[in-house]
Structures are given as C-alpha cells and as structure tokens.
Design a protein around this motif. Structure first.
Motif, PDB file in Angstrom:
ATOM      1  N   CYS A 266     -46.285  -1.258  16.007  1.00  0.00           N
ATOM      2  CA  CYS A 266     -45.659  -1.511  17.303  1.00  0.00           C
ATOM      3  C   CYS A 266     -45.951  -2.948  17.742  1.00  0.00           C
ATOM      4  O   CYS A 266     -47.092  -3.404  17.684  1.00  0.00           O
TER       5      CYS A 266
ATOM      6  N   CYS B  17     -42.573   3.909  19.498  1.00  0.00           N
ATOM      7  CA  CYS B  17     -44.026   3.909  19.340  1.00  0.00           C
ATOM      8  C   CYS B  17     -44.597   5.166  20.001  1.00  0.00           C
ATOM      9  O   CYS B  17     -44.354   5.422  21.180  1.00  0.00           O
TER      10      CYS B  17
ATOM     11  N   PHE C 104     -49.989  -0.276  17.595  1.00  0.00           N
ATOM     12  CA  PHE C 104     -50.190   1.029  16.952  1.00  0.00           C
ATOM     13  C   PHE C 104     -49.435   1.094  15.619  1.00  0.00           C
ATOM     14  O   PHE C 104     -48.316   0.602  15.499  1.00  0.00           O
TER      15      PHE C 104
ATOM     16  N   CYS D 114     -48.157  -2.676  21.387  1.00  0.00           N
ATOM     17  CA  CYS D 114     -49.557  -2.232  21.493  1.00  0.00           C
ATOM     18  C   CYS D 114     -50.310  -2.302  20.160  1.00  0.00           C
ATOM     19  O   CYS D 114     -51.523  -2.112  20.123  1.00  0.00           O
TER      20      CYS D 114
ATOM     21  N   CYS E 200     -46.959   3.873  23.123  1.00  0.00           N
ATOM     22  CA  CYS E 200     -46.448   3.173  24.317  1.00  0.00           C
ATOM     23  C   CYS E 200     -44.933   3.267  24.482  1.00  0.00           C
ATOM     24  O   CYS E 200     -44.377   2.689  25.416  1.00  0.00           O
TER      25      CYS E 200
END
Ligand SMILES: [Zn+2]
Length: 410
Positions: free
Chosen positions: A41, A8, A46, A44, A11
C-alpha cells in the motif's frame, strides 16, 4: 486471476506498488489458482496479496472440499507440545493484562479449543468459542466444556451478546475484508473491552525461511507487523495496551515469529493518523531476495534433468505448489504426484490425481524416473525409504531434494 482490485486491508487506499509476482499451481478448482501480485500500500506500507478472489468463492471452495475431508486425522484435538506452548504463551499474555477472571471472552476461530483450555487453566471462567468447522466445534466442546458455536466470522448473530475480550489468533492473515472483520469485532466488544490479535510477523519472515516465499501462499493474504496492527486499530480510536513480537516452535522445530497486539475500545475516542511502515519494506525485500536466490539454485538443479524423464513429485503442499509453477515444471506432462498425508491423496492438480507415497514402487517398477522431494522437513526419511525400496529391485532412481539449498543461505 491477476486483477489489481483489492483495496488496502488496513487503510482502504487503492494506491499500491507491486513487490513481486507470486505464482503457484493449486488443486484444480481452487479460486486462487495461478497466483497473485504481492503488493504494498502506498499510503500505509501494508503488504498484501492483490487477489480478485471473493470471500464467497473461498468459502464455497472450502465447504465443497470439507465434504471429502478425512475427519479422523485433520482435527482430533491432539495438539503437540509446541502448539500447547504457543497457546499457553498467548493465554499468559492475555492474563497479564486482563485482571477480571469473570471477564466474558470470545475466541474467534477457536479450532479445537486449545487456547480456551489454556485460559480455563489460568482461571478464566466465562469463555465462548466460535469456529466455522463443525468438526472443530465438536472437538472444542468436548475438550473445554465451554459454549462453542459454529459460525463464520461474517455470520455471527447479534444474540451472542457483548464480550469484554475478543481473540483473533492466526485468523486475520486469512481474511479478505479485514475492515469488515474489525467492524464485526467492534460490535461484539463492550465499551472498554479488549481485542487480542496475533498473526505471523512479516517483519521477521527473513529471519527463518521455512521454504522460499513460503509465507506468500494461497492461505496467508495479509502480512502484519507491529506498526500495521497499530495502524489498523489506533485509527479507529482504540488504545494500545500491548504490542510485540513473540517466537514459538512449529512442527519442524524451527522458530516462528508472530506479532501480537492487545487494544482497548474507547467509546468516542478520536482516531490517530496512519504512519507509513518503512521498516516492513526493507524486511520484505530481504525475504524476497533471499527466497529468489534459493529459487535460482533450485531451478539450476531442475534444469539439469533430462527433458523427457518421468518425474515423481513427492510431497504436496505450498512448496510443491510453487515448484509446479516454475518454468522447468510448468509445461511438463509426465509428472505424477505423491503424498503420504491422506488429506491430499485423491485430490487433483493439473489433471493428475495425488497418489499415496506407498504407490511409488507400483507406478515406476519398470520405468526410469526422477524423484523430486518437495517436502523439506521429511526429505531425509523419504529419500531413505525410496533408496531401500528400489534398492531391493537393484535400481535406484535419481533423487532431487532441496533442504541443502535452505541450509546454505542461513
Ligand atoms: Zn494501506
């Protein structure tokens, strides 16, 4: 090409879920040819392209390509009015939060210097630009009289010194290693300095669909939102100054949403925990669903073509890259490619050389064929032009276009 190996970018988690396979057919030799999985992800939220391409592969492909680039058209320094408005907006945002007109500011990826020029107009006097393209560097120097250097993001020498403000406008969506990019910015910033980030706003993709799945392409591999900007910067101890969504007009006169953020570097501050971006899941789902509905309509039109008909695909760009990967066009060998942009003429896709649109008549004078117009913005004038030219021969080919598909789903 589909190796599930990208961490990711926000993160660094390796846990992710596939949202949609994105298939496209690029110019021969492009390292991202074929496509990638669009993933989210699990830590998080994303959304990003899970590609196995390396920065080195991308860099060397573009270096090789730029040798053949027509330097007179790609970057002349002439921004259109929409572009100027967009850059002025960014300059005004910055100026609303940066009081010191003597602040040392760096525009990383400054292109032709449009943003530097707007900042200068607002009274900022200590401006530096960096761009990887020598053509852009030259154009920006002339347009702004600022110090502009030719470096890539990952090759900036220490000697350039520290800055009070570092700007990355429409850069981070292209970068493979976002974490490393932020480390570099962190090193460039003086304590208390600010970074300005601006990227396409993934939370708003579904609001204006420029072409189905257009935002998931060979160039944009990271899809930021307000929360992912916060996750990226606050976890490193940066303080939020301003985060929001802005809308500007693009060349087609359609709206385009961008997310922006200004964050201040606070030496010794404790990072905040990551917050999962639930909103982005829903927004991306809506966008993918609406896009897939469009593709269903498009594929119905394409499947109606006789199987052995010769095809002229008119318009080379992200939309045609997707069309060429659709089932009905994927295995056809009788496709010729046309484009009116000199930058694309002469490039090769699946062994076929892109010809200038003016060659259409020459290529099909005696043959029956079908034109697929794969430019949504220029569809009407291209159609008119073909009808006039072939009308004079007493024969008009079947012409397929998709701008109505786009309108019907608004
Ligand atoms: Zn993440």
């Amino acid at each position: 090409m589909k190796a599930n190996n990208r961490l990711c970018p926000v993160c660094s988690s390796e846990k992710k879920a596939v949202l949609a396979p994105i298939e496209f057919t690029l110019f021969d030799g492009h390292p991202m040819n074929g496509g990638y999985d669009l993933v989210q992800c699990a830590n998080c939220g994303f959304v990003f392209a899970d590609t196995s391409v390396t920065q080195q592969q991308l860099d060397s492909y573009y270096t090789e390509l730029s040798k053949y680039e027509d330097k007179t058209i790609s970057t002349g320094g002439g921004y259109d009015q929409n572009d100027r408005d967009r850059l002025r907006d960014a300059a005004l945002l910055l100026s609303s939060k940066i009081d010191d007109k003597g602040a040392r500011m760096l525009d990383l990826g400054c292109a032709n210097g449009g943003l530097l020029r707007e900042l200068k107009n607002l009274g900022f006097e200590n401006l530096v630009g960096i761009d990887p393209s020598s053509v852009c560097v030259e154009a920006a120097r002339i347009a702004t009289k600022c110090d502009v250097f030719q470096y890539s993001l990952f090759s900036i020498p220490k000697e350039i010194g520290k800055f009070d403000v570092v700007i990355l406008s429409h850069v981070l969506e292209h970068v493979l290693d976002v974490g490393r990019a932020i480390d570099i910015i962190d090193n460039l910033l003086s304590d208390g300095g600010c970074v300005y980030l601006e990227c396409p706003n993934a939370a708003c993709y579904y609001q204006v669909i420029h072409a189905p799945l257009q935002e998931f392409n060979s160039e944009h591999i990271n899809h930021f939102s307000e929360l992912s900007f916060r996750n990226l910067m606050l976890v490193r101890g940066y303080e939020e100054v301003l985060v929001g969504d802005k809308v500007f007009k693009i060349a087609s006169n359609q709206d385009y949403h961008a997310v922006y953020g200004i964050f201040r570097k606070c030496e010794g501050a404790i990072g905040q925990p990551i917050i999962f971006d639930h909103e982005i899941s829903k927004a991306i789902q809506r966008y993918v669903q609406a896009s897939n509905n469009m593709f269903t309509e498009i594929s119905e039109q394409l499947e109606a073509m006789p199987e052995d008909v010769a095809i002229a695909l008119y318009g080379v760009g992200q939309f045609s890259f997707k069309l060429l990967s659709m089932k009905t066009l994927k295995n056809r060998s009788n496709i010729k490619l046309f484009d009116n942009n000199k930058v694309n003429v002469g490039k090769v896709i699946r062994g076929a050389v892109v010809l200038h649109g003016d060659k259409l008549l020459e290529e099909y004078r005696k043959e029956s064929f079908t034109v697929i117009i794969s430019s949504l913005i220029h569809e009407a004038p291209i159609r008119r032009n073909i009808e006039i030219k072939f009308g004079e021969l007493g024969y008009i080919p079947t012409i397929i276009g998709f701008s109505k598909v786009l309108e019907s789903t608004d």
